[in-house]
Motif scaffolding. Sequence first.
Motif, PDB file in Angstrom:
ATOM      1  N   LEU A   8     -35.717  37.326  20.565  1.00  0.00           N
ATOM      2  CA  LEU A   8     -36.918  37.001  21.339  1.00  0.00           C
ATOM      3  C   LEU A   8     -36.697  35.629  21.970  1.00  0.00           C
ATOM      4  N   LYS A   9     -36.824  35.555  23.302  1.00  0.00           N
ATOM      5  CA  LYS A   9     -36.631  34.255  23.972  1.00  0.00           C
ATOM      6  C   LYS A   9     -37.958  33.777  24.558  1.00  0.00           C
ATOM      7  N   PHE A  10     -38.309  32.527  24.314  1.00  0.00           N
ATOM      8  CA  PHE A  10     -39.556  31.977  24.851  1.00  0.00           C
ATOM      9  C   PHE A  10     -39.234  30.840  25.820  1.00  0.00           C
ATOM     10  N   ARG A  68     -29.192  25.189  34.755  1.00  0.00           N
ATOM     11  CA  ARG A  68     -30.659  25.282  34.692  1.00  0.00           C
ATOM     12  C   ARG A  68     -31.103  26.728  34.464  1.00  0.00           C
ATOM     13  N   GLY A  69     -32.135  26.863  33.664  1.00  0.00           N
ATOM     14  CA  GLY A  69     -32.634  28.198  33.329  1.00  0.00           C
ATOM     15  C   GLY A  69     -31.753  28.904  32.305  1.00  0.00           C
ATOM     16  N   GLY A  70     -30.808  28.157  31.710  1.00  0.00           N
ATOM     17  CA  GLY A  70     -29.754  28.751  30.880  1.00  0.00           C
ATOM     18  C   GLY A  70     -30.193  29.348  29.550  1.00  0.00           C
ATOM     19  N   SER A  71     -31.436  29.141  29.157  1.00  0.00           N
ATOM     20  CA  SER A  71     -31.870  29.745  27.878  1.00  0.00           C
ATOM     21  C   SER A  71     -31.847  31.269  27.957  1.00  0.00           C
ATOM     22  N   ASP A  72     -32.055  31.819  29.159  1.00  0.00           N
ATOM     23  CA  ASP A  72     -31.951  33.274  29.320  1.00  0.00           C
ATOM     24  C   ASP A  72     -30.531  33.724  28.956  1.00  0.00           C
ATOM     25  N   ALA A  73     -29.540  32.952  29.444  1.00  0.00           N
ATOM     26  CA  ALA A  73     -28.139  33.313  29.185  1.00  0.00           C
ATOM     27  C   ALA A  73     -27.832  33.192  27.690  1.00  0.00           C
ATOM     28  N   ALA A 120     -35.313  34.421  42.703  1.00  0.00           N
ATOM     29  CA  ALA A 120     -36.390  34.795  41.770  1.00  0.00           C
ATOM     30  C   ALA A 120     -36.042  34.254  40.383  1.00  0.00           C
ATOM     31  N   LYS A 121     -36.619  33.087  40.038  1.00  0.00           N
ATOM     32  CA  LYS A 121     -36.107  32.417  38.838  1.00  0.00           C
ATOM     33  C   LYS A 121     -36.641  32.996  37.533  1.00  0.00           C
ATOM     34  N   VAL A 122     -37.379  34.107  37.635  1.00  0.00           N
ATOM     35  CA  VAL A 122     -37.918  34.727  36.423  1.00  0.00           C
ATOM     36  C   VAL A 122     -36.801  35.127  35.444  1.00  0.00           C
TER      37      VAL A 122
HETATM   38 MG    MG Z   1     -36.450  30.462  33.145  1.00  0.00          MG
END
Ligand code: MG
Length: 403
Positions: free
Chosen positions: A6-8, A150-155, A208-210
Amino acid sequence: MVKKVLKFGGTSVGTTERIRHVANIIQKESSLGSKIIVVVSAMSGKTNELIKLSKEISNEFNKRELDVLLSSGEQVTCALLAGALIKLSIKAKSMLSWQIPIITKGEHTNARIINMHVEKINKCLDNGEVIIIPGFQGISKNGDVTTIGRGGSDATAVAIAKIFNADSCEIYTDVDGVFSTDPNKIPVAKKIDKISYDEMLELSSLGAKVMQSSAVQTAMMYDIPLEVRSTFTERKGTKIFSQENIDYTKSVTGVAYSKDEAKITVIGVEDRPGIAANIFELLSKAQINVDMVIQNISSDQKTTDITFTVKRDDVSKTKQILKNNKDIKYVAIIQNDKVAKISIVGAGMVSTPGVTYRMFRALSDENINILAISTSEIKLSVIIEEKYTLKAIKKLHTIFDLD
Ligand code: MG
Ligand code: ADP
Ligand code: ASP
Protein backbone atom coordinates in the motif's frame (compact mmCIF):
# COMPACT_ATOMS: atom_id res chain seq x y z
CA MET A 1 -1.57 -15.47 3.09
CA VAL A 2 -2.26 -12.44 0.85
CA LYS A 3 0.63 -9.97 0.57
CA LYS A 4 -0.20 -6.34 -0.17
CA VAL A 5 1.83 -3.22 -0.92
CA LEU A 6 0.00 0.00 0.00
CA LYS A 7 1.55 3.33 -1.04
CA PHE A 8 0.38 6.65 0.42
CA GLY A 9 1.30 9.91 -1.36
CA GLY A 10 2.21 13.30 0.10
CA THR A 11 -1.29 14.75 0.55
CA SER A 12 -2.49 11.49 2.11
CA VAL A 13 0.10 11.91 4.89
CA GLY A 14 0.11 15.73 4.80
CA THR A 15 -0.92 16.27 8.46
CA THR A 16 -0.81 14.18 11.63
CA GLU A 17 -4.61 13.90 11.42
CA ARG A 18 -4.30 12.40 7.94
CA ILE A 19 -1.56 10.06 9.14
CA ARG A 20 -3.98 8.81 11.81
CA HIS A 21 -6.59 8.30 9.07
CA VAL A 22 -4.05 6.31 7.00
CA ALA A 23 -3.31 4.21 10.11
CA ASN A 24 -7.04 3.36 10.26
CA ILE A 25 -7.01 2.20 6.61
CA ILE A 26 -4.00 -0.02 7.34
CA GLN A 27 -5.65 -1.37 10.50
CA LYS A 28 -8.66 -2.42 8.42
CA GLU A 29 -6.47 -4.19 5.85
CA SER A 30 -4.39 -5.85 8.53
CA SER A 31 -7.50 -7.13 10.35
CA LEU A 32 -8.34 -9.08 7.16
CA GLY A 33 -5.20 -11.10 7.80
CA SER A 34 -3.00 -9.79 4.95
CA LYS A 35 0.75 -9.30 5.16
CA ILE A 36 1.26 -5.58 4.62
CA ILE A 37 4.18 -3.50 3.39
CA VAL A 38 3.47 0.25 3.37
CA VAL A 39 5.40 2.81 1.32
CA VAL A 40 5.09 6.48 2.24
CA SER A 41 5.94 9.81 0.63
CA ALA A 42 7.06 12.89 2.52
CA MET A 43 4.29 15.15 3.86
CA SER A 44 3.01 17.27 0.95
CA GLY A 45 5.20 20.28 0.18
CA LYS A 46 8.08 18.91 2.29
CA THR A 47 10.37 17.89 -0.58
CA ASN A 48 9.92 21.29 -2.27
CA GLU A 49 10.65 22.99 1.05
CA LEU A 50 13.90 21.02 1.40
CA ILE A 51 14.94 21.88 -2.18
CA LYS A 52 14.31 25.54 -1.37
CA LEU A 53 16.52 25.30 1.72
CA SER A 54 19.34 23.79 -0.33
CA LYS A 55 19.05 26.68 -2.83
CA GLU A 56 19.39 29.17 0.02
CA ILE A 57 22.82 27.62 0.61
CA SER A 58 23.81 27.22 -3.05
CA ASN A 59 22.25 26.97 -6.48
CA GLU A 60 24.78 24.23 -7.18
CA PHE A 61 24.18 22.34 -3.94
CA ASN A 62 26.26 19.17 -3.78
CA LYS A 63 24.13 16.31 -5.17
CA ARG A 64 25.25 13.73 -2.63
CA GLU A 65 24.23 16.02 0.20
CA LEU A 66 21.01 16.97 -1.63
CA ASP A 67 20.02 13.30 -1.51
CA VAL A 68 20.74 13.13 2.22
CA LEU A 69 18.55 16.21 2.66
CA LEU A 70 15.65 15.18 0.41
CA SER A 71 15.43 11.63 1.75
CA SER A 72 14.71 13.00 5.24
CA GLY A 73 11.11 13.95 4.35
CA GLU A 74 10.03 10.32 3.96
CA GLN A 75 11.86 9.28 7.13
CA VAL A 76 9.62 11.65 9.13
CA THR A 77 6.37 10.17 7.76
CA CYS A 78 7.64 6.60 8.26
CA ALA A 79 8.16 7.18 11.96
CA LEU A 80 4.91 9.12 12.44
CA LEU A 81 2.85 6.43 10.69
CA ALA A 82 4.56 3.57 12.55
CA GLY A 83 3.89 5.47 15.79
CA ALA A 84 0.21 5.96 14.87
CA LEU A 85 -0.16 2.23 14.16
CA ILE A 86 1.55 1.24 17.41
CA LYS A 87 -0.93 3.52 19.22
CA LEU A 88 -3.71 1.43 17.64
CA SER A 89 -2.01 -1.66 19.15
CA ILE A 90 -0.80 -2.85 15.74
CA LYS A 91 2.66 -4.35 15.57
CA ALA A 92 4.35 -1.90 13.17
CA LYS A 93 7.93 -1.00 12.37
CA SER A 94 9.63 1.53 10.11
CA MET A 95 12.54 0.22 8.03
CA LEU A 96 14.69 2.82 6.31
CA SER A 97 16.26 2.06 2.97
CA TRP A 98 19.77 1.59 4.40
CA GLN A 99 18.40 -0.82 7.01
CA ILE A 100 16.74 -3.10 4.44
CA PRO A 101 18.83 -2.25 2.27
CA ILE A 102 17.34 -1.02 -1.01
CA ILE A 103 20.20 -0.85 -3.53
CA THR A 104 20.21 1.75 -6.32
CA LYS A 105 22.39 2.50 -9.32
CA GLY A 106 23.00 5.75 -11.18
CA GLU A 107 23.61 9.39 -10.45
CA HIS A 108 22.49 11.19 -7.29
CA THR A 109 18.90 12.60 -7.41
CA ASN A 110 18.11 10.34 -10.36
CA ALA A 111 19.14 6.83 -9.32
CA ARG A 112 17.06 3.69 -9.92
CA ILE A 113 16.33 0.71 -7.73
CA ILE A 114 18.18 -2.41 -8.88
CA ASN A 115 17.88 -4.72 -5.89
CA MET A 116 16.45 -5.11 -2.43
CA HIS A 117 17.24 -7.51 0.40
CA VAL A 118 14.16 -9.42 1.50
CA GLU A 119 15.33 -11.37 4.55
CA LYS A 120 14.71 -8.84 7.34
CA ILE A 121 11.35 -7.76 5.98
CA ASN A 122 10.14 -11.32 5.42
CA LYS A 123 11.06 -12.14 9.00
CA CYS A 124 9.04 -9.15 10.28
CA LEU A 125 6.07 -10.05 8.05
CA ASP A 126 6.14 -13.65 9.30
CA ASN A 127 6.12 -12.20 12.78
CA GLY A 128 2.84 -10.36 11.98
CA GLU A 129 4.43 -6.92 11.78
CA VAL A 130 3.31 -4.15 9.38
CA ILE A 131 6.43 -2.68 7.73
CA ILE A 132 6.64 1.00 6.81
CA ILE A 133 9.23 1.91 4.16
CA PRO A 134 10.21 5.38 2.91
CA GLY A 135 9.55 5.84 -0.80
CA PHE A 136 11.80 7.72 -3.24
CA GLN A 137 15.20 6.52 -1.96
CA GLY A 138 17.80 3.84 -1.52
CA ILE A 139 21.54 3.48 -1.06
CA SER A 140 24.25 3.09 -3.66
CA LYS A 141 26.63 0.11 -3.72
CA ASN A 142 29.11 2.13 -1.69
CA GLY A 143 26.54 3.02 0.92
CA ASP A 144 25.63 6.61 -0.03
CA VAL A 145 21.99 7.69 0.33
CA THR A 146 20.36 8.23 -3.06
CA THR A 147 16.99 9.44 -4.33
CA ILE A 148 15.25 8.17 -7.44
CA GLY A 149 13.57 11.23 -9.02
CA ARG A 150 10.51 13.33 -8.17
CA GLY A 151 7.36 11.33 -7.55
CA GLY A 152 9.63 8.31 -6.97
CA SER A 153 7.63 6.75 -4.14
CA ASP A 154 5.40 5.18 -6.80
CA ALA A 155 8.50 3.47 -8.24
CA THR A 156 9.52 2.25 -4.77
CA ALA A 157 6.06 0.72 -4.27
CA VAL A 158 6.15 -1.08 -7.63
CA ALA A 159 9.71 -2.36 -7.06
CA ILE A 160 8.68 -3.73 -3.66
CA ALA A 161 5.57 -5.37 -5.14
CA LYS A 162 7.80 -7.07 -7.69
CA ILE A 163 10.56 -8.20 -5.37
CA PHE A 164 8.15 -9.50 -2.70
CA ASN A 165 5.85 -11.01 -5.30
CA ALA A 166 2.89 -9.14 -3.77
CA ASP A 167 -0.69 -10.03 -4.63
CA SER A 168 -1.61 -6.37 -5.06
CA CYS A 169 -0.05 -2.92 -5.25
CA GLU A 170 -2.42 -0.11 -4.28
CA ILE A 171 -1.49 3.52 -4.85
CA TYR A 172 -3.49 5.70 -2.44
CA THR A 173 -3.65 9.35 -3.47
CA ASP A 174 -5.73 12.55 -3.24
CA VAL A 175 -8.04 11.85 -6.22
CA ASP A 176 -10.36 8.88 -6.85
CA GLY A 177 -8.14 7.34 -9.52
CA VAL A 178 -6.79 8.10 -12.98
CA PHE A 179 -9.07 10.56 -14.80
CA SER A 180 -9.50 11.48 -18.47
CA THR A 181 -7.51 14.62 -17.59
CA ASP A 182 -6.39 16.36 -14.37
CA PRO A 183 -9.64 16.59 -12.32
CA ASN A 184 -8.20 19.50 -10.36
CA LYS A 185 -7.94 21.53 -13.59
CA ILE A 186 -10.98 20.27 -15.53
CA PRO A 187 -13.82 19.41 -13.15
CA VAL A 188 -15.78 17.50 -15.83
CA ALA A 189 -12.93 14.99 -16.13
CA LYS A 190 -14.16 11.41 -15.76
CA LYS A 191 -12.62 8.62 -13.75
CA ILE A 192 -11.30 5.76 -15.86
CA ASP A 193 -12.13 2.32 -14.42
CA LYS A 194 -9.47 0.38 -16.33
CA ILE A 195 -6.47 1.55 -18.31
CA SER A 196 -3.64 -0.30 -20.05
CA TYR A 197 0.01 0.05 -19.03
CA ASP A 198 0.83 1.54 -22.45
CA GLU A 199 -1.76 4.30 -22.15
CA MET A 200 -0.88 5.04 -18.54
CA LEU A 201 2.79 5.20 -19.47
CA GLU A 202 2.06 7.73 -22.22
CA LEU A 203 -0.21 9.78 -19.94
CA SER A 204 2.30 9.91 -17.11
CA SER A 205 5.28 10.63 -19.37
CA LEU A 206 3.25 13.44 -20.94
CA GLY A 207 2.45 15.13 -17.64
CA ALA A 208 -0.29 13.25 -15.71
CA LYS A 209 1.59 13.07 -12.43
CA VAL A 210 -0.97 10.81 -10.76
CA MET A 211 1.46 7.94 -11.51
CA GLN A 212 5.18 8.36 -11.98
CA SER A 213 6.19 7.09 -15.42
CA SER A 214 9.11 4.88 -14.38
CA ALA A 215 6.82 3.11 -11.90
CA VAL A 216 4.37 2.35 -14.72
CA GLN A 217 7.23 1.14 -16.89
CA THR A 218 8.38 -1.36 -14.25
CA ALA A 219 4.81 -2.51 -13.64
CA MET A 220 4.38 -3.06 -17.40
CA MET A 221 7.68 -4.90 -17.73
CA TYR A 222 6.85 -7.38 -14.94
CA ASP A 223 3.06 -7.40 -15.41
CA ILE A 224 2.30 -6.10 -11.92
CA PRO A 225 -1.34 -4.96 -11.78
CA LEU A 226 -1.79 -1.60 -10.03
CA GLU A 227 -4.76 0.12 -8.50
CA VAL A 228 -4.88 3.89 -8.02
CA ARG A 229 -7.45 4.92 -5.41
CA SER A 230 -8.36 7.63 -2.96
CA THR A 231 -7.19 7.84 0.64
CA PHE A 232 -10.19 10.03 1.43
CA THR A 233 -13.16 8.23 -0.17
CA GLU A 234 -14.11 4.56 -0.39
CA ARG A 235 -14.90 4.82 -4.11
CA LYS A 236 -13.55 2.25 -6.53
CA GLY A 237 -10.28 3.38 -8.10
CA THR A 238 -8.59 2.76 -11.46
CA LYS A 239 -7.06 -0.59 -12.37
CA ILE A 240 -3.92 -0.46 -14.50
CA PHE A 241 -3.07 -3.70 -16.27
CA SER A 242 -2.27 -5.28 -19.63
CA GLN A 243 -4.23 -4.37 -22.71
CA GLU A 244 -5.90 -7.75 -23.36
CA ASN A 245 -8.24 -7.08 -20.46
CA ILE A 246 -9.64 -3.85 -21.86
CA ASP A 247 -12.37 -3.14 -24.43
CA TYR A 248 -11.97 0.11 -26.25
CA THR A 249 -15.08 2.05 -27.18
CA LYS A 250 -13.40 5.44 -27.44
CA SER A 251 -10.54 6.51 -29.65
CA VAL A 252 -9.06 8.79 -26.98
CA THR A 253 -8.73 7.75 -23.33
CA GLY A 254 -7.16 10.86 -21.83
CA VAL A 255 -5.67 14.31 -22.34
CA ALA A 256 -2.39 15.26 -20.63
CA TYR A 257 -0.38 18.45 -20.52
CA SER A 258 3.03 19.59 -19.43
CA LYS A 259 4.20 23.12 -18.90
CA ASP A 260 7.88 22.45 -18.44
CA GLU A 261 8.69 22.61 -22.14
CA ALA A 262 10.69 25.12 -24.17
CA LYS A 263 11.11 25.54 -27.91
CA ILE A 264 14.49 26.41 -29.40
CA THR A 265 15.15 27.37 -33.03
CA VAL A 266 18.65 27.38 -34.44
CA ILE A 267 18.50 29.69 -37.44
CA GLY A 268 20.76 29.45 -40.47
CA VAL A 269 22.57 26.16 -39.90
CA GLU A 270 24.29 24.51 -42.85
CA ASP A 271 21.94 22.27 -44.83
CA ARG A 272 24.09 19.15 -45.30
CA PRO A 273 24.11 15.58 -43.97
CA GLY A 274 25.40 15.22 -40.41
CA ILE A 275 24.61 18.67 -39.05
CA ALA A 276 21.45 17.63 -37.16
CA ALA A 277 23.27 14.55 -35.89
CA ASN A 278 26.12 16.75 -34.61
CA ILE A 279 23.75 19.05 -32.73
CA PHE A 280 21.75 16.27 -31.12
CA GLU A 281 24.81 14.19 -30.29
CA LEU A 282 26.22 17.10 -28.31
CA LEU A 283 22.97 17.56 -26.42
CA SER A 284 22.60 13.87 -25.68
CA LYS A 285 26.15 13.73 -24.28
CA ALA A 286 25.12 16.50 -21.89
CA GLN A 287 22.08 14.41 -20.80
CA ILE A 288 19.67 16.86 -22.44
CA ASN A 289 16.57 15.16 -23.72
CA VAL A 290 15.26 16.48 -27.04
CA ASP A 291 11.60 15.78 -27.57
CA MET A 292 10.15 17.15 -30.82
CA VAL A 293 12.19 18.15 -33.86
CA ILE A 294 11.20 20.13 -36.96
CA GLN A 295 13.54 21.02 -39.79
CA ASN A 296 12.39 23.63 -42.30
CA ILE A 297 12.90 23.02 -45.99
CA SER A 298 15.81 25.13 -47.05
CA SER A 299 14.94 27.68 -49.70
CA ASP A 300 18.51 28.32 -50.88
CA GLN A 301 19.77 24.71 -50.46
CA LYS A 302 22.58 26.09 -48.29
CA THR A 303 21.11 26.86 -44.87
CA THR A 304 18.09 25.81 -42.88
CA ASP A 305 16.44 26.32 -39.47
CA ILE A 306 16.14 23.50 -36.94
CA THR A 307 13.50 23.74 -34.21
CA PHE A 308 13.33 21.38 -31.25
CA THR A 309 11.90 21.19 -27.75
CA VAL A 310 13.71 20.51 -24.48
CA LYS A 311 12.75 20.78 -20.80
CA ARG A 312 12.60 24.41 -19.66
CA ASP A 313 15.33 23.80 -17.09
CA ASP A 314 17.70 22.75 -19.88
CA VAL A 315 17.38 25.89 -22.06
CA SER A 316 20.46 27.79 -20.82
CA LYS A 317 22.61 24.67 -20.88
CA THR A 318 21.45 23.89 -24.45
CA LYS A 319 22.26 27.39 -25.69
CA GLN A 320 25.62 27.34 -23.95
CA ILE A 321 26.57 24.02 -25.55
CA LEU A 322 25.67 25.22 -29.05
CA LYS A 323 27.50 28.51 -28.52
CA ASN A 324 30.65 26.81 -27.25
CA ASN A 325 30.92 24.35 -30.11
CA LYS A 326 32.88 25.89 -32.95
CA ASP A 327 31.94 23.17 -35.45
CA ILE A 328 28.27 24.14 -35.43
CA LYS A 329 27.73 27.33 -37.37
CA TYR A 330 24.47 29.23 -37.25
CA VAL A 331 23.11 32.76 -37.54
CA ALA A 332 21.05 32.97 -34.33
CA ILE A 333 19.27 30.97 -31.66
CA ILE A 334 15.79 31.94 -30.57
CA GLN A 335 13.86 30.46 -27.70
CA ASN A 336 10.27 30.41 -26.51
CA ASP A 337 9.82 29.02 -23.02
CA LYS A 338 6.20 30.06 -22.67
CA VAL A 339 4.94 26.95 -24.41
CA ALA A 340 3.06 23.86 -23.26
CA LYS A 341 2.73 20.35 -24.60
CA ILE A 342 -0.82 19.05 -24.96
CA SER A 343 -1.30 15.37 -25.73
CA ILE A 344 -4.15 13.03 -26.45
CA VAL A 345 -3.62 9.36 -25.61
CA GLY A 346 -5.67 6.30 -26.51
CA ALA A 347 -5.09 2.72 -27.58
CA GLY A 348 -8.31 3.10 -29.59
CA MET A 349 -6.53 5.63 -31.87
CA VAL A 350 -4.85 2.77 -33.71
CA SER A 351 -8.14 1.63 -35.22
CA THR A 352 -9.86 5.03 -35.59
CA PRO A 353 -9.04 7.15 -38.64
CA GLY A 354 -9.29 10.94 -38.47
CA VAL A 355 -8.14 11.55 -34.89
CA THR A 356 -5.25 13.73 -36.06
CA TYR A 357 -7.34 16.03 -38.22
CA ARG A 358 -10.03 16.30 -35.50
CA MET A 359 -7.44 17.42 -32.99
CA PHE A 360 -5.93 20.00 -35.34
CA ARG A 361 -9.35 21.29 -36.42
CA ALA A 362 -10.48 21.62 -32.77
CA LEU A 363 -7.41 23.72 -31.93
CA SER A 364 -7.80 25.89 -35.01
CA ASP A 365 -11.48 26.49 -34.13
CA GLU A 366 -10.17 27.98 -30.88
CA ASN A 367 -7.59 30.05 -32.78
CA ILE A 368 -4.74 28.14 -31.19
CA ASN A 369 -1.62 27.90 -33.32
CA ILE A 370 0.29 24.59 -33.37
CA LEU A 371 4.05 25.17 -33.00
CA ALA A 372 5.28 21.56 -33.19
CA ILE A 373 3.80 18.08 -33.51
CA SER A 374 4.85 14.59 -32.53
CA THR A 375 3.01 11.30 -32.81
CA SER A 376 3.27 7.66 -31.84
CA GLU A 377 0.87 4.78 -32.33
CA ILE A 378 -1.27 5.72 -29.33
CA LYS A 379 -0.55 9.40 -28.74
CA LEU A 380 -0.54 12.74 -30.49
CA SER A 381 1.25 15.72 -28.92
CA VAL A 382 1.37 19.37 -29.95
CA ILE A 383 3.26 22.35 -28.65
CA ILE A 384 1.17 25.51 -28.25
CA GLU A 385 1.50 28.87 -26.46
CA GLU A 386 1.28 28.18 -22.72
CA LYS A 387 -1.51 30.71 -22.21
CA TYR A 388 -3.90 28.51 -24.23
CA THR A 389 -3.29 25.35 -22.16
CA LEU A 390 -6.61 25.21 -20.33
CA LYS A 391 -8.64 26.25 -23.37
CA ALA A 392 -6.99 23.49 -25.44
CA ILE A 393 -7.48 20.77 -22.83
CA LYS A 394 -11.15 21.71 -22.38
CA LYS A 395 -11.83 21.69 -26.11
CA LEU A 396 -10.06 18.35 -26.75
CA HIS A 397 -11.75 16.80 -23.74
CA THR A 398 -15.13 17.77 -25.18
CA ILE A 399 -14.62 16.83 -28.82
CA PHE A 400 -13.27 13.39 -27.95
CA ASP A 401 -16.36 12.69 -25.77
CA LEU A 402 -14.53 12.62 -22.47
CA ASP A 403 -16.70 15.15 -20.53
MG1 MG B 1 2.98 11.25 -6.85
P1 ADP C 1 0.67 11.71 -4.53
O1 ADP C 1 1.25 12.76 -3.63
O2 ADP C 1 -0.42 10.92 -3.90
O3 ADP C 1 1.71 10.88 -5.20
P2 ADP C 1 0.44 13.38 -6.88
O4 ADP C 1 0.25 14.82 -6.54
O5 ADP C 1 1.79 12.92 -7.29
O6 ADP C 1 -0.11 12.52 -5.66
O7 ADP C 1 -0.61 12.96 -8.01
C1 ADP C 1 -1.98 13.19 -7.84
C2 ADP C 1 -2.38 14.44 -8.62
O8 ADP C 1 -2.20 14.18 -10.01
C3 ADP C 1 -3.83 14.82 -8.50
O9 ADP C 1 -4.08 15.63 -7.39
C4 ADP C 1 -4.11 15.52 -9.83
O10 ADP C 1 -4.14 16.92 -9.69
C5 ADP C 1 -2.92 15.16 -10.70
N1 ADP C 1 -3.32 14.62 -12.02
C6 ADP C 1 -2.82 15.03 -13.21
N2 ADP C 1 -3.38 14.35 -14.21
C7 ADP C 1 -4.25 13.46 -13.67
C8 ADP C 1 -5.13 12.47 -14.21
N3 ADP C 1 -5.21 12.23 -15.53
N4 ADP C 1 -5.89 11.75 -13.33
C9 ADP C 1 -5.81 11.96 -12.01
N5 ADP C 1 -5.01 12.90 -11.44
C10 ADP C 1 -4.22 13.63 -12.25
N1 ASP D 1 8.59 13.19 -1.83
C1 ASP D 1 9.04 12.95 -3.18
C2 ASP D 1 8.56 14.05 -4.10
O1 ASP D 1 7.86 14.96 -3.67
C3 ASP D 1 8.64 11.58 -3.67
C4 ASP D 1 7.16 11.31 -3.77
O2 ASP D 1 6.36 12.01 -3.16
O3 ASP D 1 6.79 10.36 -4.47
O4 ASP D 1 8.91 14.04 -5.25
